[in-house]
Design a protein around this motif. Structure first.
Motif, PDB file in Angstrom:
ATOM      1  N   GLY A  30      19.177 -23.211  31.213  1.00  0.00           N
ATOM      2  CA  GLY A  30      18.666 -23.567  29.666  1.00  0.00           C
ATOM      3  C   GLY A  30      18.855 -24.354  28.777  1.00  0.00           C
ATOM      4  O   GLY A  30      17.599 -24.987  28.431  1.00  0.00           O
ATOM      5  N   ASP A  31      19.973 -25.124  28.680  1.00  0.00           N
ATOM      6  CA  ASP A  31      19.465 -25.752  27.244  1.00  0.00           C
ATOM      7  C   ASP A  31      19.462 -26.785  28.411  1.00  0.00           C
ATOM      8  O   ASP A  31      18.445 -28.441  27.173  1.00  0.00           O
ATOM      9  N   LEU A  32      19.219 -27.437  29.849  1.00  0.00           N
ATOM     10  CA  LEU A  32      18.642 -28.667  29.840  1.00  0.00           C
ATOM     11  C   LEU A  32      17.203 -28.478  30.029  1.00  0.00           C
ATOM     12  O   LEU A  32      16.621 -29.512  29.790  1.00  0.00           O
ATOM     13  N   LEU A  33      16.444 -26.996  30.364  1.00  0.00           N
ATOM     14  CA  LEU A  33      15.017 -27.534  29.726  1.00  0.00           C
ATOM     15  C   LEU A  33      14.672 -27.293  28.615  1.00  0.00           C
ATOM     16  O   LEU A  33      13.652 -28.354  28.222  1.00  0.00           O
ATOM     17  N   LEU A  34      14.962 -27.015  28.058  1.00  0.00           N
ATOM     18  CA  LEU A  34      14.810 -27.201  26.584  1.00  0.00           C
ATOM     19  C   LEU A  34      15.159 -28.254  25.468  1.00  0.00           C
ATOM     20  O   LEU A  34      14.084 -28.966  25.426  1.00  0.00           O
ATOM     21  N   ARG A  35      15.807 -28.944  26.562  1.00  0.00           N
ATOM     22  CA  ARG A  35      16.223 -30.195  25.673  1.00  0.00           C
ATOM     23  C   ARG A  35      15.260 -31.845  26.930  1.00  0.00           C
ATOM     24  O   ARG A  35      14.442 -32.186  25.731  1.00  0.00           O
ATOM     25  N   ARG A  36      14.735 -31.001  28.111  1.00  0.00           N
ATOM     26  CA  ARG A  36      13.786 -31.664  28.960  1.00  0.00           C
ATOM     27  C   ARG A  36      12.081 -31.201  27.788  1.00  0.00           C
ATOM     28  O   ARG A  36      12.018 -32.297  27.814  1.00  0.00           O
ATOM     29  N   HIS A  37      12.189 -30.641  27.563  1.00  0.00           N
ATOM     30  CA  HIS A  37      10.706 -30.185  26.799  1.00  0.00           C
ATOM     31  C   HIS A  37      11.098 -30.658  24.746  1.00  0.00           C
ATOM     32  O   HIS A  37       9.797 -29.832  24.064  1.00  0.00           O
ATOM     33  N   ALA A  38      12.488 -30.631  24.525  1.00  0.00           N
ATOM     34  CA  ALA A  38      12.449 -31.663  22.759  1.00  0.00           C
ATOM     35  C   ALA A  38      12.402 -30.364  22.745  1.00  0.00           C
ATOM     36  O   ALA A  38      11.389 -29.954  21.079  1.00  0.00           O
ATOM     37  N   VAL A  39      13.109 -29.013  23.224  1.00  0.00           N
ATOM     38  CA  VAL A  39      12.355 -27.600  22.162  1.00  0.00           C
ATOM     39  C   VAL A  39      13.691 -26.801  21.604  1.00  0.00           C
ATOM     40  O   VAL A  39      14.418 -27.291  22.465  1.00  0.00           O
ATOM     41  N   ARG A  40      13.965 -27.089  20.191  1.00  0.00           N
ATOM     42  CA  ARG A  40      15.439 -26.698  19.362  1.00  0.00           C
ATOM     43  C   ARG A  40      15.883 -25.463  19.936  1.00  0.00           C
ATOM     44  O   ARG A  40      14.075 -24.522  19.576  1.00  0.00           O
ATOM     45  N   ARG A  41      16.711 -25.001  19.972  1.00  0.00           N
ATOM     46  CA  ARG A  41      17.257 -23.771  20.388  1.00  0.00           C
ATOM     47  C   ARG A  41      16.819 -23.049  19.090  1.00  0.00           C
ATOM     48  O   ARG A  41      17.844 -22.932  18.416  1.00  0.00           O
ATOM     49  N   ILE A  42      16.751 -21.873  18.728  1.00  0.00           N
ATOM     50  CA  ILE A  42      16.388 -21.198  17.333  1.00  0.00           C
ATOM     51  C   ILE A  42      16.680 -19.429  17.853  1.00  0.00           C
ATOM     52  O   ILE A  42      16.717 -19.235  18.894  1.00  0.00           O
ATOM     53  N   ASP A  43      17.572 -19.197  16.376  1.00  0.00           N
ATOM     54  CA  ASP A  43      17.550 -17.158  16.815  1.00  0.00           C
ATOM     55  C   ASP A  43      16.243 -16.715  16.222  1.00  0.00           C
ATOM     56  O   ASP A  43      16.168 -16.365  14.961  1.00  0.00           O
ATOM     57  N   ASN A  44      15.748 -16.341  17.285  1.00  0.00           N
ATOM     58  CA  ASN A  44      14.681 -14.472  17.558  1.00  0.00           C
ATOM     59  C   ASN A  44      14.931 -13.722  16.618  1.00  0.00           C
ATOM     60  O   ASN A  44      13.836 -12.836  16.710  1.00  0.00           O
ATOM     61  N   ARG A  45      16.446 -13.254  17.076  1.00  0.00           N
ATOM     62  CA  ARG A  45      16.054 -11.752  16.595  1.00  0.00           C
ATOM     63  C   ARG A  45      16.422 -11.282  15.593  1.00  0.00           C
ATOM     64  O   ARG A  45      15.141  -9.718  15.970  1.00  0.00           O
ATOM     65  N   TYR A  46      15.554 -11.766  14.093  1.00  0.00           N
ATOM     66  CA  TYR A  46      15.131 -11.066  12.771  1.00  0.00           C
ATOM     67  C   TYR A  46      14.898 -12.145  12.404  1.00  0.00           C
ATOM     68  O   TYR A  46      13.635 -12.635  11.283  1.00  0.00           O
ATOM     69  N   ARG A  47      13.444 -12.514  12.746  1.00  0.00           N
ATOM     70  CA  ARG A  47      12.478 -14.222  13.101  1.00  0.00           C
ATOM     71  C   ARG A  47      11.119 -13.134  11.782  1.00  0.00           C
ATOM     72  O   ARG A  47      10.852 -13.188  10.821  1.00  0.00           O
ATOM     73  N   ASP A  48      10.767 -11.889  12.532  1.00  0.00           N
ATOM     74  CA  ASP A  48      10.095 -11.308  11.525  1.00  0.00           C
ATOM     75  C   ASP A  48      10.039  -9.459  11.883  1.00  0.00           C
ATOM     76  O   ASP A  48      11.460  -9.562  12.266  1.00  0.00           O
ATOM     77  N   ASP A  49       9.147  -8.944  11.087  1.00  0.00           N
ATOM     78  CA  ASP A  49       9.688  -7.718  11.490  1.00  0.00           C
ATOM     79  C   ASP A  49       9.019  -6.849  12.801  1.00  0.00           C
ATOM     80  O   ASP A  49       9.304  -6.086  12.672  1.00  0.00           O
ATOM     81  N   ILE A  50       8.602  -7.621  13.323  1.00  0.00           N
ATOM     82  CA  ILE A  50       8.586  -7.305  15.211  1.00  0.00           C
ATOM     83  C   ILE A  50       9.760  -7.333  15.591  1.00  0.00           C
ATOM     84  O   ILE A  50       9.756  -6.372  16.193  1.00  0.00           O
ATOM     85  N   HIS A  51      10.319  -8.627  15.803  1.00  0.00           N
ATOM     86  CA  HIS A  51      11.138  -8.880  16.488  1.00  0.00           C
ATOM     87  C   HIS A  51      12.850  -8.453  15.465  1.00  0.00           C
ATOM     88  O   HIS A  51      13.855  -7.121  16.186  1.00  0.00           O
ATOM     89  N   GLY A  52      12.584  -7.779  14.639  1.00  0.00           N
ATOM     90  CA  GLY A  52      14.028  -7.602  13.931  1.00  0.00           C
ATOM     91  C   GLY A  52      14.105  -6.329  13.078  1.00  0.00           C
ATOM     92  O   GLY A  52      15.327  -6.340  12.992  1.00  0.00           O
ATOM     93  N   ALA A  53      12.708  -5.012  13.561  1.00  0.00           N
ATOM     94  CA  ALA A  53      13.318  -4.247  12.887  1.00  0.00           C
ATOM     95  C   ALA A  53      12.457  -3.428  13.951  1.00  0.00           C
ATOM     96  O   ALA A  53      11.557  -3.532  14.564  1.00  0.00           O
ATOM     97  N   ILE A  54      12.826  -1.843  13.515  1.00  0.00           N
ATOM     98  CA  ILE A  54      11.990  -0.912  14.739  1.00  0.00           C
ATOM     99  C   ILE A  54      10.446  -0.615  14.338  1.00  0.00           C
ATOM    100  O   ILE A  54      10.421  -0.839  13.780  1.00  0.00           O
ATOM    101  N   GLY A  55       9.974  -0.343  15.559  1.00  0.00           N
ATOM    102  CA  GLY A  55       8.361  -0.272  15.868  1.00  0.00           C
ATOM    103  C   GLY A  55       7.976   0.940  16.295  1.00  0.00           C
ATOM    104  O   GLY A  55       8.693   1.485  17.527  1.00  0.00           O
ATOM    105  N   PHE A  56       6.498   1.527  16.337  1.00  0.00           N
ATOM    106  CA  PHE A  56       6.499   2.549  17.159  1.00  0.00           C
ATOM    107  C   PHE A  56       5.555   1.675  18.186  1.00  0.00           C
ATOM    108  O   PHE A  56       4.330   1.251  18.217  1.00  0.00           O
ATOM    109  N   TRP A  57       5.903   1.781  19.754  1.00  0.00           N
ATOM    110  CA  TRP A  57       5.094   1.747  20.504  1.00  0.00           C
ATOM    111  C   TRP A  57       3.938   2.536  21.492  1.00  0.00           C
ATOM    112  O   TRP A  57       4.780   3.975  21.283  1.00  0.00           O
ATOM    113  N   THR A  58       2.791   2.094  21.844  1.00  0.00           N
ATOM    114  CA  THR A  58       1.958   2.500  22.605  1.00  0.00           C
ATOM    115  C   THR A  58       1.944   2.557  24.081  1.00  0.00           C
ATOM    116  O   THR A  58       0.418   3.081  24.114  1.00  0.00           O
TER     117      THR A  58
END
Length: 500
Positions: A1-29
């Motif tokens: 994974g790190d090799l691919l991210l470096r290959r594309h110059a993409v920084r590893r970030i923590d998306n667990r709490y990026r916004d209310d969609i990622h970080g909070a409970i929601g209702f799905w259909t």
């Protein structure tokens, strides 16, 4: 994974709490849920989705369920044919609301729900309206699917069309179908990457994130290049009570996705074991604890799909704070190395952890087979204690441990380091008992243990510890009038717990 991210110059970030969609409970259909191509049998709630979903939102508010986002699946937009029960088959004609679904349009239903939205899309039909309306864009057209020749221009324009929708995440489903049924994607060596990069560029320009569903392996690997793609569905479609496919078993796929800096989405689920009469899928879900627990431990989106009056709020509140923020571990659940060493990678044992300042690492252990012993594969015997989440019992970690299983047959346990004789359990009412979003730090001495607790207005947080002298659970309550912190102090010999 790190090799691919470096290959594309993409920084590893923590998306667990990026916004209310990622970080909070929601209702799905989504497929497998009550409202997937169904508004239920109770016509007193309304005659279409627009009317019924407003009643559903009022029900959620009335029971205090703190959903902070919603998801609309493929039932809302026009297609070039009739979908099968799972929603599959025909292609997209136009990504907007059917008048029969939302008579007053997408902006109106957003004004009633007032939450960020995840919205589903599928493969583009060769008859889609964009081919005719946007004449400056050319298309590769096959028998059942089509793709723009310039995906970058297309998606940048496409994502300007959703004003007032509350759109926060674009869910691109049927990715394998789009690829396999579009001849140009299989004959043009650069088009597949251009399609995905165009989607990413358009999403970033519109400040959206993207979820991949039903992708091919090469599309999953390619996602490492695209920062807007924050999560990938790690499973087949959820089907309540379906014992043929272990849809909940995401630990192996989570290893790959986490390496690529993507969250492994478990898909939606039913939180209740009741038969949900009137929904497209009635169930019943026979393992709602397992469904809810795995979704929480995934670190991705937690999205129950129960019909009105069927939500199990007690079970769902075990995932999150009072304000809906999901209490997650520090990384997704994955298969432990021990299973691979035993040549049993499909062992259905998953582990993850939380790191707490002053305490160290708290481990979470799930085993689907509750009769299988928990073995100490990391020489932690004598240094760690074991807390059974279902029985609320504490014991020393041994080389081999037999734990009482839940009524569903699985085991869920927490392994906490023994510090100065103290065993920190954390918040036993939550699946992730020692989330870093709940506990800032834990400090122990021979005579006391202090935990700094984070909470929000209206919360009454039970904090529990034990001591090696007797292994009895001792608990104190911290109440919160605002988003703030409290310190809970336990002392030895046993004394009144102090909360400041």
């Amino acid at each position: 994974g790190d090799l691919l991210l470096r290959r594309h110059a993409v920084r590893r970030i923590d998306n667990r709490y990026r916004d209310d969609i990622h970080g909070a409970i929601g209702f799905w259909t989504d497929n497998g849920g009550f409202y997937h191509y169904s508004i239920g049998a109770n016509r007193s709630l309304g005659a279409n989705y627009e009317e019924v979903l407003q009643q559903v939102k009022s029900y959620h508010d009335a029971i205090g369920m703190p959903f902070r986002h919603w998801q609309f699946d493929s039932w809302f937009y026009p297609k070039d044919g009739k979908p099968d029960k799972g929603g599959g088959g025909p292609g997209l004609l136009n990504w907007t609301a059917l008048p029969s679904v939302f008579p007053h349009g997408m902006a109106y239903i957003q004004s009633r729900i007032r939450l960020p939205m995840v919205m589903h899309n599928r493969q583009f039909s060769p008859k889609n309206d964009y081919v005719r309306a946007w004449r400056d864009l050319e298309w590769y057209v096959s028998k059942t699917a089509a793709i723009p020749k310039d995906p970058v221009r297309f998606f940048k324009r496409f994502f300007t069309q959703q004003k007032g929708w509350g759109l926060g995440m674009y869910e691109q489903d049927w990715m394998a179908k789009q690829f396999m049924e579009t001849e140009a994607l299989q004959t043009n060596i650069s088009l597949g990457d251009l399609w995905l990069s165009g989607m990413d560029a358009g999403a970033q320009g519109a400040n959206l994130t993207v979820q991949y569903c039903m992708p091919l392996p090469n599309q999953v690997l390619a996602s490492a290049e695209f920062p807007s793609v924050t999560n990938v569905r790690a499973t087949t479609d959820y089907q309540p009570g379906d014992k043929r496919v272990p849809q909940w078993s995401i630990g192996n796929n989570a290893m790959l996705l986490w390496a690529l800096n993507k969250l492994p989405f478990k898909d939606g689920f039913y939180s209740s074991s009741s038969r949900q009469i009137g929904g497209q899928y009635e169930g019943p879900e026979t393992h709602p604890d397992r469904e809810t627990l795995i979704a929480t431990l995934s670190c991705a989106i937690v999205g129950p799909m129960d019909g009105i009056y069927f939500l199990n709020t007690t079970r769902l509140i075990a995932t999150c704070r009072k304000d809906g923020l999901v209490l997650k571990p520090d990384r997704p659940l994955t298969v432990p190395d021990a299973c691979f060493r035993r040549a049993d990678p499909l062992c259905d044992i998953f582990v993850t952890h939380s790191d707490i300042a002053g305490l160290g690492r708290v481990h979470y252990y799930f085993a689907n087979n509750g009769t299988q012993p928990l073995t100490d594969d990391h020489n932690m015997t004598g240094r760690y204690a074991l807390y059974n989440w279902y029985t609320r019992s504490v014991c020393s970690l041994a080389a081999t441990n037999l734990l009482t299983a839940s009524y569903e047959g699985h085991v869920f346990a927490i392994m906490s380091r023994i510090v100065e004789g103290w065993i920190f359990v954390g918040e036993p009412a939550k699946y992730v008992t020692a989330s870093s979003k709940r506990f800032r730090s834990v400090t122990a001495s021979p005579g006391s243990l202090a935990a700094v607790v984070l909470g929000v207005a209206g919360e009454d947080v039970e904090v529990c510890v034990a001591h090696v002298d007797d292994m009895n659970l001792r608990c104190a309550h911290a109440t919160f009038n605002a988003e703030e912190r409290r310190t809970v102090l336990f002392q030895r010999p046993p004394a009144i717990e102090v909360v400041v």
